[in-house]
Design a protein around this motif. Sequence first.
Motif, PDB file in Angstrom:
ATOM      1  N   ALA A 171       0.837  -1.189   0.000  1.00  0.00           N
ATOM      2  CA  ALA A 171       0.000   0.000   0.000  1.00  0.00           C
ATOM      3  C   ALA A 171       0.875   1.244   0.000  1.00  0.00           C
ATOM      4  CB  ALA A 171      -0.922   0.012   1.212  1.00  0.00           C
ATOM      5  N   VAL A 172       0.310   2.308  -0.530  1.00  0.00           N
ATOM      6  CA  VAL A 172       0.963   3.609  -0.569  1.00  0.00           C
ATOM      7  C   VAL A 172       0.015   4.613   0.069  1.00  0.00           C
ATOM      8  CG1 VAL A 172       1.844   5.411  -2.095  1.00  0.00           C
ATOM      9  CG2 VAL A 172       2.165   3.015  -2.701  1.00  0.00           C
ATOM     10  N   THR A 173       0.534   5.457   0.938  1.00  0.00           N
ATOM     11  CA  THR A 173      -0.269   6.509   1.545  1.00  0.00           C
ATOM     12  C   THR A 173       0.274   7.849   1.075  1.00  0.00           C
ATOM     13  OG1 THR A 173      -0.667   5.138   3.491  1.00  0.00           O
ATOM     14  CG2 THR A 173      -1.089   7.485   3.728  1.00  0.00           C
ATOM     15  N   ALA A 174      -0.642   8.741   0.729  1.00  0.00           N
ATOM     16  CA  ALA A 174      -0.244  10.061   0.253  1.00  0.00           C
ATOM     17  C   ALA A 174      -0.985  11.146   1.008  1.00  0.00           C
ATOM     18  CB  ALA A 174      -0.518  10.193  -1.241  1.00  0.00           C
ATOM     19  N   LEU A 175      -0.291  12.250   1.226  1.00  0.00           N
ATOM     20  CA  LEU A 175      -0.867  13.450   1.791  1.00  0.00           C
ATOM     21  C   LEU A 175      -0.938  14.449   0.638  1.00  0.00           C
ATOM     22  CD1 LEU A 175       0.068  15.154   5.085  1.00  0.00           C
ATOM     23  CD2 LEU A 175      -0.003  16.485   3.004  1.00  0.00           C
ATOM     24  N   ILE A 176      -2.132  14.930   0.359  1.00  0.00           N
ATOM     25  CA  ILE A 176      -2.321  15.817  -0.779  1.00  0.00           C
ATOM     26  C   ILE A 176      -2.751  17.190  -0.283  1.00  0.00           C
ATOM     27  CG2 ILE A 176      -3.515  16.155  -2.982  1.00  0.00           C
ATOM     28  CD1 ILE A 176      -4.176  13.056  -2.730  1.00  0.00           C
ATOM     29  N   GLU A 177      -1.964  18.200  -0.642  1.00  0.00           N
ATOM     30  CA  GLU A 177      -2.341  19.579  -0.360  1.00  0.00           C
ATOM     31  C   GLU A 177      -3.294  20.012  -1.459  1.00  0.00           C
ATOM     32  OE1 GLU A 177       1.272  21.840  -0.482  1.00  0.00           O
ATOM     33  OE2 GLU A 177       2.155  20.768   1.212  1.00  0.00           O
ATOM     34  N   VAL A 178      -4.432  20.579  -1.079  1.00  0.00           N
ATOM     35  CA  VAL A 178      -5.438  20.963  -2.064  1.00  0.00           C
ATOM     36  C   VAL A 178      -5.811  22.435  -1.857  1.00  0.00           C
ATOM     37  CG1 VAL A 178      -7.728  20.455  -3.020  1.00  0.00           C
ATOM     38  CG2 VAL A 178      -6.360  18.610  -2.020  1.00  0.00           C
ATOM     39  N   ASN A 179      -5.742  23.203  -2.917  1.00  0.00           N
ATOM     40  CA  ASN A 179      -6.241  24.579  -2.908  1.00  0.00           C
ATOM     41  C   ASN A 179      -7.588  24.583  -3.589  1.00  0.00           C
ATOM     42  OD1 ASN A 179      -4.201  26.237  -1.648  1.00  0.00           O
ATOM     43  ND2 ASN A 179      -2.888  25.615  -3.342  1.00  0.00           N
ATOM     44  N   VAL A 180      -8.538  25.272  -2.978  1.00  0.00           N
ATOM     45  CA  VAL A 180      -9.899  25.308  -3.521  1.00  0.00           C
ATOM     46  C   VAL A 180     -10.444  26.735  -3.463  1.00  0.00           C
ATOM     47  CG1 VAL A 180     -10.370  22.927  -2.809  1.00  0.00           C
ATOM     48  CG2 VAL A 180     -11.035  24.790  -1.320  1.00  0.00           C
ATOM     49  N   THR A 181     -11.509  26.955  -4.205  1.00  0.00           N
ATOM     50  CA  THR A 181     -12.244  28.212  -4.134  1.00  0.00           C
ATOM     51  C   THR A 181     -13.412  28.006  -3.187  1.00  0.00           C
ATOM     52  OG1 THR A 181     -11.670  28.681  -6.432  1.00  0.00           O
ATOM     53  CG2 THR A 181     -13.500  29.936  -5.474  1.00  0.00           C
ATOM     54  N   PRO A 182     -13.408  28.710  -2.040  1.00  0.00           N
ATOM     55  CA  PRO A 182     -14.524  28.538  -1.106  1.00  0.00           C
ATOM     56  C   PRO A 182     -15.809  29.094  -1.701  1.00  0.00           C
ATOM     57  CG  PRO A 182     -13.026  30.247  -0.331  1.00  0.00           C
ATOM     58  CD  PRO A 182     -12.413  29.662  -1.556  1.00  0.00           C
ATOM     59  N   GLN A 183     -16.930  28.513  -1.309  1.00  0.00           N
ATOM     60  CA  GLN A 183     -18.235  28.921  -1.825  1.00  0.00           C
ATOM     61  C   GLN A 183     -18.924  29.861  -0.856  1.00  0.00           C
ATOM     62  OE1 GLN A 183     -19.245  27.899  -5.020  1.00  0.00           O
ATOM     63  NE2 GLN A 183     -17.058  27.438  -4.878  1.00  0.00           N
ATOM     64  N   ARG A 184     -19.585  30.865  -1.399  1.00  0.00           N
ATOM     65  CA  ARG A 184     -20.314  31.840  -0.577  1.00  0.00           C
ATOM     66  C   ARG A 184     -21.349  31.101   0.274  1.00  0.00           C
ATOM     67  NH1 ARG A 184     -21.604  36.465  -3.733  1.00  0.00           N
ATOM     68  NH2 ARG A 184     -19.905  37.426  -2.627  1.00  0.00           N
ATOM     69  N   GLY A 185     -21.336  31.391   1.564  1.00  0.00           N
ATOM     70  CA  GLY A 185     -22.306  30.810   2.485  1.00  0.00           C
ATOM     71  C   GLY A 185     -21.957  29.408   2.955  1.00  0.00           C
ATOM     72  N   GLU A 186     -21.058  28.724   2.260  1.00  0.00           N
ATOM     73  CA  GLU A 186     -20.697  27.351   2.630  1.00  0.00           C
ATOM     74  C   GLU A 186     -19.215  27.205   2.920  1.00  0.00           C
ATOM     75  OE1 GLU A 186     -22.138  24.647  -0.324  1.00  0.00           O
ATOM     76  OE2 GLU A 186     -24.175  25.400  -0.180  1.00  0.00           O
ATOM     77  N   GLY A 187     -18.429  28.207   2.566  1.00  0.00           N
ATOM     78  CA  GLY A 187     -16.993  28.133   2.784  1.00  0.00           C
ATOM     79  C   GLY A 187     -16.384  26.923   2.094  1.00  0.00           C
ATOM     80  N   PHE A 188     -15.656  26.136   2.872  1.00  0.00           N
ATOM     81  CA  PHE A 188     -14.959  24.968   2.339  1.00  0.00           C
ATOM     82  C   PHE A 188     -15.751  23.678   2.529  1.00  0.00           C
ATOM     83  CE2 PHE A 188     -11.781  28.128   3.456  1.00  0.00           C
ATOM     84  CZ  PHE A 188     -11.037  28.195   2.286  1.00  0.00           C
ATOM     85  N   ASP A 189     -16.865  23.751   3.243  1.00  0.00           N
ATOM     86  CA  ASP A 189     -17.598  22.549   3.619  1.00  0.00           C
ATOM     87  C   ASP A 189     -18.090  21.736   2.428  1.00  0.00           C
ATOM     88  OD1 ASP A 189     -17.156  23.318   6.224  1.00  0.00           O
ATOM     89  OD2 ASP A 189     -19.204  24.008   6.580  1.00  0.00           O
ATOM     90  N   ARG A 190     -18.653  22.377   1.435  1.00  0.00           N
ATOM     91  CA  ARG A 190     -19.235  21.641   0.306  1.00  0.00           C
ATOM     92  C   ARG A 190     -18.175  20.861  -0.468  1.00  0.00           C
ATOM     93  NH1 ARG A 190     -20.015  22.185  -4.927  1.00  0.00           N
ATOM     94  NH2 ARG A 190     -19.271  24.328  -5.068  1.00  0.00           N
ATOM     95  N   ILE A 191     -17.048  21.489  -0.749  1.00  0.00           N
ATOM     96  CA  ILE A 191     -16.004  20.789  -1.503  1.00  0.00           C
ATOM     97  C   ILE A 191     -15.353  19.704  -0.635  1.00  0.00           C
ATOM     98  CG2 ILE A 191     -14.191  22.483  -1.016  1.00  0.00           C
ATOM     99  CD1 ILE A 191     -14.618  20.496  -4.285  1.00  0.00           C
ATOM    100  N   ALA A 192     -15.208  19.955   0.670  1.00  0.00           N
ATOM    101  CA  ALA A 192     -14.657  18.930   1.558  1.00  0.00           C
ATOM    102  C   ALA A 192     -15.577  17.711   1.589  1.00  0.00           C
ATOM    103  CB  ALA A 192     -14.456  19.489   2.962  1.00  0.00           C
TER     104      ALA A 192
END
Length: 159
Positions: free
Chosen positions: A59-80
């Motif tokens: 098995a391989v484990t990876a840590l991925i840094e992700v940049n996203v555009t937060p959504q109005r009223g939902e922030g980062f929750d919807r994409i997370a």
Amino acid sequence: MKKLLQLLEDDCTLSHAQLAAMTGMTEAEVASAVAQYEKDDIIRGYKAIVDWDRTEREAVTALIEVNVTPQRGEGFDRIAERIYQYDEVESVYLMSGSFDLTVIISGRSLKEVALFVGQKLAPLEDVTGTATHFILKKYKEKHLIFRKQEEQEERFVLD
């Protein structure tokens, strides 16, 4: 009660009798508290920490840094929420600093992880960038130290 939770987090295999002795509570109080913590979703589950390097599993484990555009009223929750729906995803964290989310995934190979990032994660509408870091060796996880297997010495018989 914080002590009980800490003990459970450190070793969820402790019996109610052991927990009672360590906290000064009765077994009935421990059982009641644990049941209430489970009911209130304070205790979200129980999990063994496995040193997969000592098994046959590849098995391989990876840590991925992700940049996203937060959504109005939902922030980062919807994409997370969208990201953590994938079976490959073990954990998702909102971060401070130079990137927004940390996504931890496991796969059978580097290629499988790369395909996940390239075909599923990076193309998501609100994802603006990713950086993948592969975990090469675990030294410590959840307060547990991972030690290398004892190497057996080869014995040579000289004539």
